[in-house]
Design a protein around this motif. Structure first.
Motif, short mmCIF file in Angstrom:
data_model
loop_
_atom_site.label_atom_id
_atom_site.label_comp_id
_atom_site.label_asym_id
_atom_site.label_seq_id
_atom_site.Cartn_x
_atom_site.Cartn_y
_atom_site.Cartn_z
N UNK A 195 -6.60 0.98 -6.91
CA UNK A 195 -5.46 0.98 -7.83
C UNK A 195 -4.22 1.33 -7.03
N UNK A 196 -3.11 0.71 -7.35
CA UNK A 196 -1.88 1.07 -6.64
C UNK A 196 -1.54 2.55 -6.85
N UNK A 197 -1.26 3.24 -5.76
CA UNK A 197 -0.81 4.63 -5.82
C UNK A 197 0.10 4.87 -4.62
N UNK A 198 0.57 6.09 -4.47
CA UNK A 198 1.54 6.36 -3.41
C UNK A 198 0.90 6.68 -2.06
N UNK A 199 -0.40 6.40 -1.90
CA UNK A 199 -1.02 6.61 -0.59
C UNK A 199 -0.58 5.52 0.40
N UNK A 200 -0.14 4.40 -0.13
CA UNK A 200 0.40 3.32 0.69
C UNK A 200 1.37 2.52 -0.18
N UNK A 201 2.43 2.03 0.42
CA UNK A 201 3.42 1.26 -0.33
C UNK A 201 2.88 -0.14 -0.58
N UNK A 202 2.87 -0.56 -1.85
CA UNK A 202 2.37 -1.87 -2.23
C UNK A 202 3.55 -2.83 -2.37
N UNK A 203 3.37 -4.04 -1.86
CA UNK A 203 4.39 -5.09 -1.98
C UNK A 203 3.71 -6.38 -2.41
N UNK A 204 4.41 -7.16 -3.23
CA UNK A 204 3.85 -8.38 -3.79
C UNK A 204 4.46 -9.62 -3.18
N UNK A 205 3.58 -10.50 -2.77
CA UNK A 205 3.98 -11.74 -2.13
C UNK A 205 4.25 -12.81 -3.18
N UNK A 206 4.97 -13.82 -2.77
CA UNK A 206 5.31 -14.96 -3.61
C UNK A 206 4.06 -15.82 -3.83
N UNK A 207 3.72 -16.06 -5.11
CA UNK A 207 2.60 -16.95 -5.41
C UNK A 207 2.93 -18.35 -4.91
N UNK A 208 1.97 -18.97 -4.28
CA UNK A 208 2.18 -20.32 -3.79
C UNK A 208 2.87 -20.42 -2.44
N UNK A 209 3.15 -19.29 -1.79
CA UNK A 209 3.77 -19.34 -0.46
C UNK A 209 2.84 -20.09 0.50
N UNK A 210 3.39 -20.90 1.39
CA UNK A 210 2.54 -21.67 2.30
C UNK A 210 1.77 -20.77 3.26
N UNK B 112 7.97 -19.45 4.54
CA UNK B 112 8.62 -18.89 3.35
C UNK B 112 9.20 -17.53 3.72
N UNK B 113 10.49 -17.40 3.50
CA UNK B 113 11.17 -16.14 3.81
C UNK B 113 11.50 -15.35 2.55
N UNK B 114 10.86 -15.69 1.44
CA UNK B 114 11.07 -14.95 0.20
C UNK B 114 10.59 -13.52 0.41
N UNK B 115 11.46 -12.52 0.17
CA UNK B 115 11.05 -11.12 0.38
C UNK B 115 9.91 -10.72 -0.55
N UNK B 116 9.08 -9.80 -0.09
CA UNK B 116 8.01 -9.26 -0.91
C UNK B 116 8.59 -8.14 -1.76
N UNK B 117 8.27 -8.16 -3.04
CA UNK B 117 8.77 -7.13 -3.95
C UNK B 117 7.89 -5.88 -3.85
N UNK B 118 8.54 -4.73 -3.74
CA UNK B 118 7.82 -3.46 -3.62
C UNK B 118 7.57 -2.88 -5.00
N UNK B 119 6.35 -2.38 -5.22
CA UNK B 119 6.01 -1.69 -6.46
C UNK B 119 6.58 -0.27 -6.34
N UNK B 120 7.66 0.00 -7.07
CA UNK B 120 8.40 1.25 -6.92
C UNK B 120 7.53 2.50 -7.08
N UNK B 121 6.56 2.45 -7.99
CA UNK B 121 5.75 3.65 -8.23
C UNK B 121 4.80 3.97 -7.08
N UNK B 122 4.71 3.09 -6.08
CA UNK B 122 3.85 3.38 -4.93
C UNK B 122 4.62 4.01 -3.76
#
Length: 158
Positions: free
Chosen positions: A61-76, A133-143
């Motif tokens: 589960x996402x928690x603050x032990x490591x910062x989680x970031x989400x990639x763009x769906x469909x990125x090559x 793809x240079x779309x930045x990964x979004x960080x899950x703030x609560x992590x």
């Protein structure tokens, strides 16, 4: 373009979320992760792809032990011989994506990819600007750990 002599591993693992039960499942290799990511729109991820069921316990589960970031769906998928990496912005809002070429050069945008392909035409047959793809990964703030800013100031020399 920047020459990168000391590429450090910045991504610590790859996970995907089941569309049916919303549990996070680790993916063992970047190759498998990129295959799932590239095709997720047409072929959504389910636990069955890992020979699991949604009744099996969640792996993480996402928690603050490591910062989680989400990639763009469909990125090559990253072109063979290149590495895809990211750097966390100081405000922790996202990871900026860059690629490292087989020659060790960092490419930070499509214009740099085009310049690289002009400088190294041997890659033009197998690689195009559309493969990046240079779309930045979004960080899950609560992590983001509460003490992250303090740790960054102590550990990172400016």
């Amino acid at each position: 373009m920047v020459k990168n002599e000391n590429l450090r591993e910045r991504f610590y693992g790859y996970t995907v979320q089941c569309v049916e039960c919303l549990k996070w499942r680790p993916i063992p290799t970047i190759k498998e992760f990129e295959e799932i990511r590239a095709n997720v729109s047409e072929d959504p991820f389910t636990c069955k792809k890992l020979k699991l069921t949604c009744d099996d316990p969640g792996d993480m589960k996402p928690d603050s032990s490591i910062i989680w970031a989400f990639d763009e769906a469909g990125a090559p998928k990253t072109p063979p011989g290149f590495d895809r990496d990211g750097i966390l912005r100081k405000d922790c809002s996202q990871l900026d994506v860059f690629y490292v070429t087989p020659e060790g050069m960092e490419l930070r945008n499509s214009a740099e990819v085009a310049m690289f392909l002009e400088e190294y035409p041997e890659y033009k047959e197998s690689v195009s600007v559309a493969d990046f793809s240079f779309t930045p990964l979004k960080v899950m703030a609560e992590t983001i750990p509460e003490d992250y800013d303090y740790l960054r100031r102590v550990c990172v020399k400016t």
